[in-house]
Design an enzyme around this catalytic site. Structure first.
Site, PDB file in Angstrom:
ATOM      1  N   LYS A 169       0.660  -1.087   0.026  1.00  0.00           N
ATOM      2  CA  LYS A 169      -0.017   0.055   0.147  1.00  0.00           C
ATOM      3  C   LYS A 169       0.851   1.371  -0.039  1.00  0.00           C
ATOM      4  CE  LYS A 169      -3.462   2.765   0.225  1.00  0.00           C
ATOM      5  NZ  LYS A 169      -4.521   2.775   1.240  1.00  0.00           N
ATOM      6  N   LYS A 237      -0.176  11.636   5.609  1.00  0.00           N
ATOM      7  CA  LYS A 237       0.180  10.591   6.532  1.00  0.00           C
ATOM      8  C   LYS A 237       0.884   9.251   5.653  1.00  0.00           C
ATOM      9  CE  LYS A 237      -2.861   7.714   7.286  1.00  0.00           C
ATOM     10  NZ  LYS A 237      -3.163   6.230   6.718  1.00  0.00           N
TER      11      LYS A 237
END
Length: 291
Positions: A169, A237
């Protein structure tokens, strides 16, 4: 059919929980903002007043939370002490790979089976059940989870042991952010030369420069439509996860570091709540085209 405790019913988790309820599973949802449980209840699920209430008696616990500290808190404070041994825990959140590995170890010590299963596809993918899901964990646990994963995702791939899903990811987010930044630069370049922008986007999309980012984001950039599908705050983030994980592995990612700075600059300019295609606004600022 399974009883599923679903923690986190936001932009992504809400639609995913509703798909599982529509598939006939008994879905018990919890969210820090209780009003977000209403859509699940309307879809046939149930609302819980706490993490422990959602987890109690569940065969499967699903998490879709913003960041590593949120997952750590929910797991240690509400799941580990409540879930029955053998419970399958599926973390759909995007968190640091090292944290995912550590949490899988803690879960195993409590007799739980944990998978990291971050998703790609944004709000549209969640709503249409077309997410791409990259799964890290043991073979048998992935096999057990697959029928549920295939309810919410179109592409489900086992990519390795615990933490591998989060590593893939991170790579996904690196590619997406870099692609968005380059599309933004290309459009700014085309504008400066007075090109027919819709025609340019069409022909670019038909060649090697074509991408899902170009298809989904270029027109939004041109229209100034930055309603969030995936917020800059969250991509910031994620880019911090990329840079941290790369440093841990001793991997040099010069373009990734630059893109991380562009995302951070977009957030610092007050655009953190906008869609990540708002990187276009940062490129525009650098060119003196946006105040």
């Amino acid at each position: 059919m399974s009883t599923i405790g679903f923690i986190g019913l936001g932009i992504m988790g809400g639609p995913m929980a509703r798909h599982l309820a529509a598939a006939g599973h008994d879905v018990v949802g919890f969210n820090r903002s209780p009003e977000k449980t209403r859509a699940l209840v309307n879809a046939g699920g149930r609302a819980a007043g706490s993490v422990a209430e959602a987890v109690a008696g569940a065969d499967v616990v699903a998490l879709m939370l913003p960041d590593s500290p949120d997952v750590e808190s929910v797991l240690t404070d509400g799941v580990l002490g409540t879930a029955e041994p053998g419970t399958l825990v599926i973390d759909f959140s995007t968190i640091r790979p090292d944290v995912a590995r550590d949490l899988a170890g803690q879960a195993a010590e409590h007799g739980l089976r944990m998978l990291d299963a971050p998703v790609s596809g944004g709000q549209g993918g969640a709503e249409n059940a077309t997410l791409s899901i990259m799964v890290g964990g043991a073979d048998a646990d992935v096999d057990a989870a697959r029928p549920l994963l295939e309810v919410v995702g179109k592409t489900v791939v086992h990519v390795g042991p615990a933490g591998a899903g989060q590593t893939v990811k991170a790579a996904n987010q690196l590619i997406v952010a870099g692609n968005i930044a380059l599309v933004a630069e290309a459009l700014t370049f085309l504008q400066a030369h007075g090109a027919d922008l819709p025609a340019a986007v069409e022909v670019l999309g038909g060649g090697l420069a074509g991408s899902a980012v170009l298809d989904q984001k270029a027109q939004k950039m041109l229209d100034g439509d930055f309603a969030p599908g995936f917020r800059v705050d969250l991509h910031h983030k994620d880019m911090q996860i990329v840079t941290s994980a790369a440093a841990q592995a001793g991997v040099v990612t010069p373009l990734g570091a630059l893109v991380a700075q562009l995302v951070a600059a977009t957030r610092s300019a007050g655009d953190g709540g906008l869609d990540h295609s708002a990187l276009f606004r940062t490129i525009a600022r650098l060119n003196g085209d946006l105040s």
